[in-house]
Design an enzyme around this catalytic site. Structure first.
Site, PDB file in Angstrom:
ATOM      1  N   HIS A   1      41.037  57.515  89.526  1.00  0.00           N
ATOM      2  CA  HIS A   1      41.480  58.134  88.262  1.00  0.00           C
ATOM      3  C   HIS A   1      42.299  59.412  88.468  1.00  0.00           C
ATOM      4  O   HIS A   1      43.331  59.599  87.832  1.00  0.00           O
ATOM      5  CB  HIS A   1      40.257  58.448  87.394  1.00  0.00           C
ATOM      6  CG  HIS A   1      39.418  57.250  87.093  1.00  0.00           C
ATOM      7  ND1 HIS A   1      39.793  56.292  86.182  1.00  0.00           N
ATOM      8  CD2 HIS A   1      38.223  56.841  87.610  1.00  0.00           C
ATOM      9  CE1 HIS A   1      38.858  55.338  86.130  1.00  0.00           C
ATOM     10  NE2 HIS A   1      37.899  55.645  86.987  1.00  0.00           N
TER      11      HIS A   1
ATOM     12  N   GLU B   1      36.324  58.737  92.451  1.00  0.00           N
ATOM     13  CA  GLU B   1      36.869  59.139  91.148  1.00  0.00           C
ATOM     14  C   GLU B   1      38.279  59.705  91.309  1.00  0.00           C
ATOM     15  O   GLU B   1      39.142  59.474  90.473  1.00  0.00           O
ATOM     16  CB  GLU B   1      35.951  60.160  90.475  1.00  0.00           C
ATOM     17  CG  GLU B   1      34.623  59.565  90.011  1.00  0.00           C
ATOM     18  CD  GLU B   1      34.791  58.497  88.927  1.00  0.00           C
ATOM     19  OE1 GLU B   1      35.583  58.714  87.991  1.00  0.00           O
ATOM     20  OE2 GLU B   1      34.136  57.445  89.025  1.00  0.00           O
TER      21      GLU B   1
ATOM     22  N   HIS C   1      30.445  61.667  84.933  1.00  0.00           N
ATOM     23  CA  HIS C   1      30.768  60.464  85.691  1.00  0.00           C
ATOM     24  C   HIS C   1      32.231  60.517  86.149  1.00  0.00           C
ATOM     25  O   HIS C   1      32.549  60.198  87.272  1.00  0.00           O
ATOM     26  CB  HIS C   1      30.497  59.197  84.896  1.00  0.00           C
ATOM     27  CG  HIS C   1      30.805  57.957  85.670  1.00  0.00           C
ATOM     28  ND1 HIS C   1      30.182  57.658  86.860  1.00  0.00           N
ATOM     29  CD2 HIS C   1      31.711  56.980  85.486  1.00  0.00           C
ATOM     30  CE1 HIS C   1      30.678  56.541  87.359  1.00  0.00           C
ATOM     31  NE2 HIS C   1      31.612  56.106  86.542  1.00  0.00           N
TER      32      HIS C   1
END
Ligand SMILES: *[C@@H]1O[C@H](CO)[C@@H](O)[C@H](O)[C@H]1NC(C)=O
Ligand SMILES: *[C@@H]1O[C@H](CO)[C@@H](O)[C@H](O)[C@H]1NC(C)=O
Length: 227
Positions: free
Chosen positions: A120, A116, A62
Site C-alpha cells: 500500500h 503494508e 492495520h
C-alpha cells in the site's frame, strides 16, 4: 501581445509551475484501517503475540491504504522502492505499541510493516516517503480513540453483542463521518467486530467523509470480543 495578455500568460505559467511542483496524488483517498486484536485472535486460525508481548487491549493499526472512489485500489506500485528499516528507526517503539503484528510465527513486527509498505505505502509515494507514511499513520491513530468512543456509548469488549448501527452512530457522532465496519467469524461462527475503516484525505492528515465504503460482511448484531 498587450500587457494584459502577457500578465495572463505569466499567470498561466506560474500556475503550471505551481501544479507541477505541488504534491499531486494519483489516488483518491486513504482508508485508515484499525483492527480489534480480540477478533483477529478469536478465529480458527488464531494468532501469535509479537515478541514484545501481548498488545494492549485497544484498536491497533492495520494499515493506511490508498484507494480509488470506484472501490478499487492500487497495490505494489513500485517494486524498486525497498522497505528500509533504518528510515523508521525513530518510530519503532510507537509502531510496536500502536501497529502491533499478530501474525504467526511470533515476530517483532517488521514483516507486517514491510508488507503494508510494499503493498500500500508504495502507492502513496507521490505524496509521502516511507518515513512520512508510517509517521502520518501513527498520528492519525493518535487522533481518534475508538475504544474510548465506543466505551462511552456503552459498547465494550466484553464478548457482548451490539447493534452494528449503534457502533457506526457512536463513531459518526464523534468524528463526524460514518465509518466502514468489517467483521470476521469466531469458531462458533458468531459475527464479531474486526476492523474499522476511516477515510482520510490524500495528504494523510484529515479525516473526511468516505467517498466509498468497503463491502460490509457484518450481520446487524455483532460481538465485541474480549482480548
Ligand atoms: C536506508 O536508509 C538509510 C538512512 O536513510 C540510508 O543511509 C541507507 O543507504 C538506506 N539503505 C538502502 C539499502 O537504501
Ligand atoms: C472452526 O472450526 C470448527 C470446528 O472444526 C468448525 O465447525 C467451524 O465451522 C470453523 N469456523 C470457521 C469460521 O471456519
Amino acid at each position: 501581445m498587450g500587457a494584459k495578455g502577457l500578465l495572463i500568460l505569466k499567470l498561466l505559467m506560474f500556475q503550471g509551475l505551481f501544479i507541477s511542483h505541488s504534491q499531486y496524488a494519483d489516488f483518491d483517498f486513504f482508508y485508515l484501517v484499525l483492527q480489534w486484536p480480540g477478533a483477529y485472535c478469536d478465529t480458527n486460525r488464531s494468532c501469535c503475540y509479537p515478541t514484545s508481548g501481548k498488545p494492549a487491549a485497544d484498536f491497533g493499526i492495520h494499515g493506511l491504504w490508498p484507494y480509488y472512489v470506484d472501490g478499487l485500489y492500487p497495490s505494489h506500485c513500485s517494486p524498486d522502492s525497498k522497505f528500509n528499516q533504518s528510515q523508521i528507526s525513530d518510530l519503532v517503539s510507537s509502531l510496536k505499541t500502536k501497529w502491533p503484528t499478530l501474525s504467526c510465527p511470533s515476530n517483532e513486527g517488521f514483516k507486517l510493516w514491510e508488507q503494508e509498505w510494499k503493498e500500500h505505502g508504495t502507492c502513496s509515494e507521490s505524496v509521502m516517503n516511507q518515513h512520512d507514511y508510517f509517521e502520518k499513520t501513527l498520528k492519525l491513530r493518535d487522533r481518534v480513540n475508538l475504544l474510548q468512543i465506543l466505551t462511552n456509548s456503552g459498547i465494550k469488549p466484553d464478548d457482548g453483542f451490539y447493534d452494528l448501527q449503534s457502533i457506526k452512530d457512536a463513531i459518526k457522532q464523534e468524528i463526524g463521518f460514518t465509518p466502514g465496519i468489517e467483521c470476521n467469524k469466531d469458531p462458533e461462527l458468531n459475527n464479531q467486530l474486526h476492523r474499522i475503516y476511516l477515510c482520510v484525505d490524500t495528504s494523510g492528515t484529515e479525516f473526511i467523509g468516505c467517498p466509498a465504503l468497503p463491502k460490509e460482511r457484518c450481520s446487524s448484531i455483532l460481538q465485541f470480543s474480549k482480548f
